[in-house]
Design an enzyme around this catalytic site. Structure first.
Site, PDB file in Angstrom:
ATOM      1  N   CYS A   1       0.816  -1.371   0.016  1.00 19.04           N
ATOM      2  CA  CYS A   1      -0.067   0.028  -0.100  1.00 19.04           C
ATOM      3  C   CYS A   1       0.752   1.263  -0.147  1.00 19.04           C
ATOM      4  CB  CYS A   1      -0.919  -0.049   1.237  1.00 19.04           C
ATOM      5  SG  CYS A   1      -2.059  -1.275   1.008  1.00 19.04           S
TER       6      CYS A   1
ATOM      7  N   HIS B   1      -2.982   7.924   1.941  1.00 17.53           N
ATOM      8  CA  HIS B   1      -3.475   6.513   1.516  1.00 17.53           C
ATOM      9  C   HIS B   1      -4.535   6.223   2.004  1.00 17.53           C
ATOM     10  CE1 HIS B   1      -3.640   2.395   0.756  1.00 17.53           C
ATOM     11  NE2 HIS B   1      -3.583   1.755   2.016  1.00 17.53           N
TER      12      HIS B   1
ATOM     13  N   ASN C   1     -10.032   0.672  -0.031  1.00 10.55           N
ATOM     14  CA  ASN C   1      -8.646   0.488  -0.103  1.00 10.55           C
ATOM     15  C   ASN C   1      -8.083  -0.250  -1.338  1.00 10.55           C
ATOM     16  OD1 ASN C   1      -5.763   0.107   0.250  1.00 10.55           O
ATOM     17  ND2 ASN C   1      -5.946  -0.719   2.246  1.00 10.55           N
TER      18      ASN C   1
END
Ligand code: COA
Length: 329
Positions: A116, A256, A286
Site C-alpha cells: 500500500c 493512503h 483501499n
C-alpha cells in the site's frame, strides 16, 4: 546542491465500471453496511471485470495522465515505474506490458512492490532518477486488482479493498524554478521506511517460492491500525521538519485511503483540519498502491489542488513499509 527536481505535470486515473456496495457483500459474508461504514468509512468499491488485468487498468490511468500532461509516450517518455502487488504475471514486469500498450519503445519500464505504500516508493525511485540527471520525463503508476487476492469468505478483509489505478507524469525542472527549499514547484522530498519484523500482521499467504499460488490477504486489523496511525503521523512530521515546515503549512493532505478512522486519526495527530484532507475511501475502499494517485487525480481534477499548494502524501502497507512525499504543486 542539485538545482534539479521533478515536477508532477499531469494526473490520470481509471476505475473499473462495476460498483459493489457493502449491502451486496452482505449477501455472501456475515456483515452489514452499518458495520463497514462505522469501522472504515467505506460505502462501496470498484471491482475489475474478469478479463481486466492490472496492466489494463494501469494503461488507462497512464493514458489519462499523459493526455493531461501533453506528453507523447512514443517520443517523450524515459521511464515507467509501476507500483503493484497484483501484477499480471510473475514476470515480465506489468510496467513492460503497459509500455508496449502505450507504444513506447525506448527508455525503461519496471515494477516496484511495496504494497500500500507502493506509490510513494515508486514516486521516490522516479524522483531520484530525475534528480540525478539520468532521466527527464516518466510516468509513475499505482495499479491494483486486489479482488484477485481477497478471500471472499473472510469478512475481516474482503470488505476493505477495491480495484483501480492512478498515474502521474513527472518531468525535470531546473534552475530557479527547481531551487530553494519550498520555493519552486516540484517534489520537495520523499521519506521511506520499512520494518520487516511485522511481516505477520499483514501479508498474503501465498507466493512463487512458498505455496506456488497467488494466495489471499491475511491481516490482524487491530494491530495494523495502531502501527498505521503512529508511523504515518511520524513520517509526515519528518517530511515537514526536513523543510522547516509545520502542519499549518499543508494545503492538502492526500493520505493512503485504507480506512477513514486511520485518515482522521493521522489528521488529528498532525492538527490538519478535515476540510484540508482528500478522502476517497468511501467510494474506492483501499486500492493499495493506486489509492493516492486516484485521490490526487480527483482533487486536481475538481480544482481543489492548485498551483502553489503544499501537498503532503503519506502511506503505509505490509512489511511494514511506510513513507511520505512533500510536493509544492
Ligand atoms: N462485518 C461484521 N463484523 C466484522 C467484520 C465485518 N466485515 N469484520 C470483522 N468483524 C467482527 C470480528 O469478527 C470481531 O467479532 P468478535 O468480537 O465476535 O470476534 C469484531 O468484528 C471486532 O473485530 P476487530 O478486528 O477487533 O474489529 P476492529 O474494530 O479492529 O475493526 C478493522 C476491524 C479491520 C476495520 C480495523 O481493525 C481496521 O481498519 N484496521 C486497519 C486495516 C487496514 O487499514 N489495513 C490496511 C492497511 S494498508
Amino acid at each position: 546542491m542539485s538545482l534539479r527536481r521533478s515536477r508532477i505535470i499531469g494526473c490520470g486515473s481509471y476505475l473499473p465500471e462495476r460498483v459493489v456496495t457493502n449491502a451486496e457483500l452482505g449477501a455472501s459474508v456475515d456483515t452489514t453496511d452499518d458495520w463497514v461504514v462505522q469501522r472504515t468509512g467505506i460505502r462501496e468499491r470498484r471491482i475489475a471485470a474478469k478479463d481486466q488485468r492490472c496492466a489494463d487498468l494501469a494503461r488507462e490511468a497512464a493514458r489519462a495522465a499523459l493526455a493531461s500532461a501533453g506528453v507523447d509516450p512514443a517520443t517523450g517518455l524515459d521511464f515507467i515505474v509501476l507500483a503493484t502487488t497484483t501484477p499480471d504475471n510473475t514476470f515480465p514486469a506489468t510496467a513492460a506490458r503497459v509500455q508496449a500498450a502505450l507504444g513506447m519503445t525506448r527508455g525503461m519500464a519496471f515494477d516496484v512492490q511495496s504494497v500500500c505504500s507502493g506509490f510513494i516508493f515508486a514516486l521516490s525511485v522516479a524522483d531520484n532518477f530525475i534528480r540525478t540527471g539520468q532521466c527527464r520525463t516518466g510516468v509513475v503508476i499505482g495499479a491494483e486488482v486486489y479482488s484477485r487476492i481477497l478471500d471472499w469468505e473472510d469478512r475481516g478483509t474482503c470488505v476493505l479493498f477495491g480495484d483501480g489505478a492512478g498515474a502521474v507524469v513527472l518531468s525535470a525542472v531546473e534552475g530557479e524554478n527547481g531551487s530553494g527549499t519550498g520555493a519552486g514547484a516540484g517534489i520537495l522530498s520523499t521519506h521511506l521506511h520499512s520494518d520487516g519484523r511485522h511481516y505477520d500482521l499483514l501479508y498474503v499467504d501465498g507466493g512463487v517460492s512458498t505455496t506456488g499460488t497467488a494466495g489471499h490477504v491475511r491481516m490482524n486489523g487491530r494491530e495494523v491500525f495502531k502501527h498505521a496511525v503512529t508511523n504515518l503521523s511520524g513520517v509526515a512530521e519528518e517530511a515537514l521538519a526536513a523543510h522547516g515546515l509545520t502542519p499549518a503549512d499543508i494545503s492538502w493532505l492526500v493520505p493512503h485511503q485504507a480506512n477513514k478512522r486511520i485518515i482522521d486519526g493521522v489528521a488529528r495527530k498532525l492538527g490538519v483540519p478535515a476540510e484540508r484532507v482528500v478522502v476517497t475511501v468511501d467510494r474506492h475502499a483501499n486500492t493499495s498502491a493506486a489509492s493516492i494517485p486516484l485521490a490526487l487525480d480527483e482533487a486536481v481534477g475538481d480544482g481543489r489542488i492548485k498551483a502553489g499548494d503544499l501537498v503532503l502524501m503519506e502511506a503505509i502497507g505490509g512489511g511494514f513499509s511506510w513513507g511520505a512525499a512533500l510536493v509544492r504543486w
